[in-house]
Motif scaffolding. Structure first.
Motif, mmCIF file in Angstrom:
data_model
loop_
_atom_site.group_PDB
_atom_site.id
_atom_site.type_symbol
_atom_site.label_atom_id
_atom_site.label_comp_id
_atom_site.label_asym_id
_atom_site.label_seq_id
_atom_site.Cartn_x
_atom_site.Cartn_y
_atom_site.Cartn_z
ATOM 1 N N HIS A 61 -36.858 91.313 -2.875
ATOM 2 C CA HIS A 61 -36.088 90.609 -3.896
ATOM 3 C C HIS A 61 -37.024 89.880 -4.849
ATOM 4 C CE1 HIS A 61 -32.853 90.748 -0.747
ATOM 5 N NE2 HIS A 61 -32.205 91.161 -1.812
ATOM 6 N N LEU A 148 -24.903 79.747 -12.352
ATOM 7 C CA LEU A 148 -24.651 80.843 -13.282
ATOM 8 C C LEU A 148 -24.107 80.311 -14.603
ATOM 9 C CD1 LEU A 148 -24.348 83.821 -14.039
ATOM 10 C CD2 LEU A 148 -22.168 83.850 -12.818
ATOM 11 N N HIS A 165 -26.337 92.566 -15.091
ATOM 12 C CA HIS A 165 -26.049 91.741 -13.922
ATOM 13 C C HIS A 165 -27.266 91.708 -12.998
ATOM 14 C CE1 HIS A 165 -21.431 92.477 -14.444
ATOM 15 N NE2 HIS A 165 -22.018 92.057 -15.540
ATOM 16 N N GLN A 166 -27.959 92.828 -12.913
ATOM 17 C CA GLN A 166 -29.139 92.887 -12.063
ATOM 18 C C GLN A 166 -30.218 91.910 -12.534
ATOM 19 O OE1 GLN A 166 -29.919 94.426 -9.096
ATOM 20 N NE2 GLN A 166 -31.710 93.117 -9.361
ATOM 21 N N ALA A 169 -29.238 88.489 -11.749
ATOM 22 C CA ALA A 169 -29.423 88.200 -10.329
ATOM 23 C C ALA A 169 -30.869 87.764 -10.057
ATOM 24 C CB ALA A 169 -29.068 89.420 -9.486
ATOM 25 N N THR A 174 -30.488 85.867 -6.608
ATOM 26 C CA THR A 174 -29.382 86.258 -5.740
ATOM 27 C C THR A 174 -29.176 87.769 -5.860
ATOM 28 O OG1 THR A 174 -27.055 85.870 -5.221
ATOM 29 C CG2 THR A 174 -27.664 85.755 -7.531
ATOM 30 N N ALA A 175 -28.043 88.259 -5.362
ATOM 31 C CA ALA A 175 -27.803 89.694 -5.379
ATOM 32 C C ALA A 175 -26.928 90.072 -6.564
ATOM 33 C CB ALA A 175 -27.138 90.133 -4.076
ATOM 34 N N ARG A 176 -27.074 91.285 -7.024
ATOM 35 C CA ARG A 176 -26.333 91.755 -8.183
ATOM 36 C C ARG A 176 -24.828 91.633 -7.959
ATOM 37 N NH1 ARG A 176 -22.694 95.469 -8.840
ATOM 38 N NH2 ARG A 176 -23.781 96.756 -7.324
ATOM 39 N N GLU A 177 -24.366 91.992 -6.755
ATOM 40 C CA GLU A 177 -22.934 91.948 -6.462
ATOM 41 C C GLU A 177 -22.368 90.550 -6.631
ATOM 42 O OE1 GLU A 177 -25.342 93.266 -4.789
ATOM 43 O OE2 GLU A 177 -24.684 94.654 -3.239
ATOM 44 N N VAL A 178 -23.153 89.567 -6.217
ATOM 45 C CA VAL A 178 -22.710 88.178 -6.315
ATOM 46 C C VAL A 178 -22.495 87.814 -7.785
ATOM 47 C CG1 VAL A 178 -23.356 85.778 -5.889
ATOM 48 C CG2 VAL A 178 -23.852 87.539 -4.180
ATOM 49 N N VAL A 179 -23.456 88.201 -8.615
ATOM 50 C CA VAL A 179 -23.353 87.927 -10.047
ATOM 51 C C VAL A 179 -22.121 88.634 -10.620
ATOM 52 C CG1 VAL A 179 -24.437 88.317 -12.288
ATOM 53 C CG2 VAL A 179 -25.808 87.536 -10.353
ATOM 54 N N SER A 180 -21.948 89.902 -10.288
ATOM 55 C CA SER A 180 -20.810 90.665 -10.799
ATOM 56 C C SER A 180 -19.498 89.973 -10.464
ATOM 57 C CB SER A 180 -20.793 92.076 -10.209
ATOM 58 O OG SER A 180 -21.852 92.854 -10.722
#
Lengths: 206, 206
Positions: A61, A148, A165-166, A169, A174-180
């Motif tokens: 990461h 954010l 989003h990546q 992140a 953090t992780a891309r999914e979290v941002v999304s």
DNA sequence: GGTTGAATGTGACTTTATCACTGAAGTCGC
DNA sequence: GCGACTTCAGTGATAAAGTCACATTCAACC
């Protein structure tokens, strides 16, 4: 002409000699100034543009540690320059940048002969240390949704924020999914409008 | 007699003058060397003992940033000394410590006149910056159970670790409950034996 | 216009954080 | 020695964040 406030602290002779031996360099967006494992060639004094410094952990990461822009000094380089250790982080040009590269010998001479230069270096170091301490606190304790929102507000001076989003992140560690997911939630609340690689702030002006 | 490697880098005259103006001080365990908001009086060169540096965020949570022991320099003080800003963190003595306090004027003179001193200062700064970058990565990406196990192993050289769950939470930058639960899980797996304020490592030798 | 690769969306599940308690272990005064 | 008090530890419930796996969508380029 190289304009950097730390050079103003030098007397004319020293400044002229420095500028003779130092090179002003141009870096296009996307260029890697240095990356982890490399050794330092000289101290960059940033004249303009913007450079982000990020590190990649053992986990794979990445996280953005801080940014440099006009009148900044690449603090990380000082340590690498003086101790011979390799860089642990990576510097990526975001906006076309210009920097004076001070070779090691000249750096030593400046440290030796100019109290103003020393002060500038120490100030830069202190600020960086502060930045990192605040980042530790931020990462350890603050909620991701707040971080954010804050990040977006800091970036939305005028017009939409162009970022994936990546990348976002990595900014926040953090992780891309979290941002999304957080962004989708903001969209549901009409705070932002989302499109591919682009975030428009609508209700998030506070 | 004050033994610190950075003093060895000075020539005899400079060292003698420095030691004349600097005071060697003793700090008992628990003493606060400095706390957030205070201003710096001088640069501490640590001769022995152990001091932890921690910061408390806006959230009220604290986290240990790093430790100083024999032959360390209090890097944070340098920035505060030179720029006049206040400390942002707090230093707490863990094991009875001894330090030479270098007053501002002497510090300036040493920076001016000794390349060895400058190198020592820069080295210290670089190391601290590295420490903090690693901490950011650790806090952002590594799992708490692994971090806890690692911390315990690093502390269990000989005999049980004497620490409360709350203190351990500050070490790792997490909540007390999280530490309690992770420790209980380790106990269930026979890795540790728990008692009030004390953790004994049994199976955790790896 | 179809293919391709990057970017985004999302469900399911685990880990971590938070809140609100309860209980257990030491400490002190008498 | 016995309460009263304080500090430390345990735990359930719930929310936030991280991980994994995969589906979908969009833009760009033949």
């Amino acid at each position: 002409m190289a304009r950097h406030s730390i050079l103003d602290s030098l007397d004319d002779t020293l400044r002229r000699e420095t500028l003779e031996k130092a090179r002003v360099m141009q870096f296009p967006p996307g260029q890697i100034l240095f990356s982890a494992g490399q050794h330092c060639q000289g101290l960059p004094l940033v004249l303009g543009g913007r450079v982000k410094v990020q590190m990649t952990g053992v986990s794979g990461h990445s996280i953005v540690l801080y940014r440099m822009d006009a009148d900044d000094i690449c603090t990380l380089s000082i340590g690498c320059l003086m101790t011979g250790r390799a860089y642990r982080a990576e510097a990526v040009v975001e906006e076309a940048a210009e920097a004076v590269m001070i070779p090691r010998g000249v750096f030593d001479r400046l440290m030796d002969q100019s109290a103003g230069f020393r002060l500038g270096i120490m100030e830069s170091y202190g600020r960086r240390l502060d930045d990192l301490m605040l980042l530790v606190e931020e990462v350890a304790f603050r909620r991701m949704d707040k971080r954010l929102e804050e990040w977006l507000l800091g970036r939305a001076k005028r017009g939409p924020v162009v970022i994936t989003h990546q990348e976002l992140a990595v900014e926040l560690g953090t992780a891309r999914e979290v941002v999304s997911r957080l962004l989708k939630e903001l969209e549901r609340r009409d705070m932002v409008r989302l499109s591919r690689g682009r975030i428009e702030l609508t209700g998030l002006i506070a």
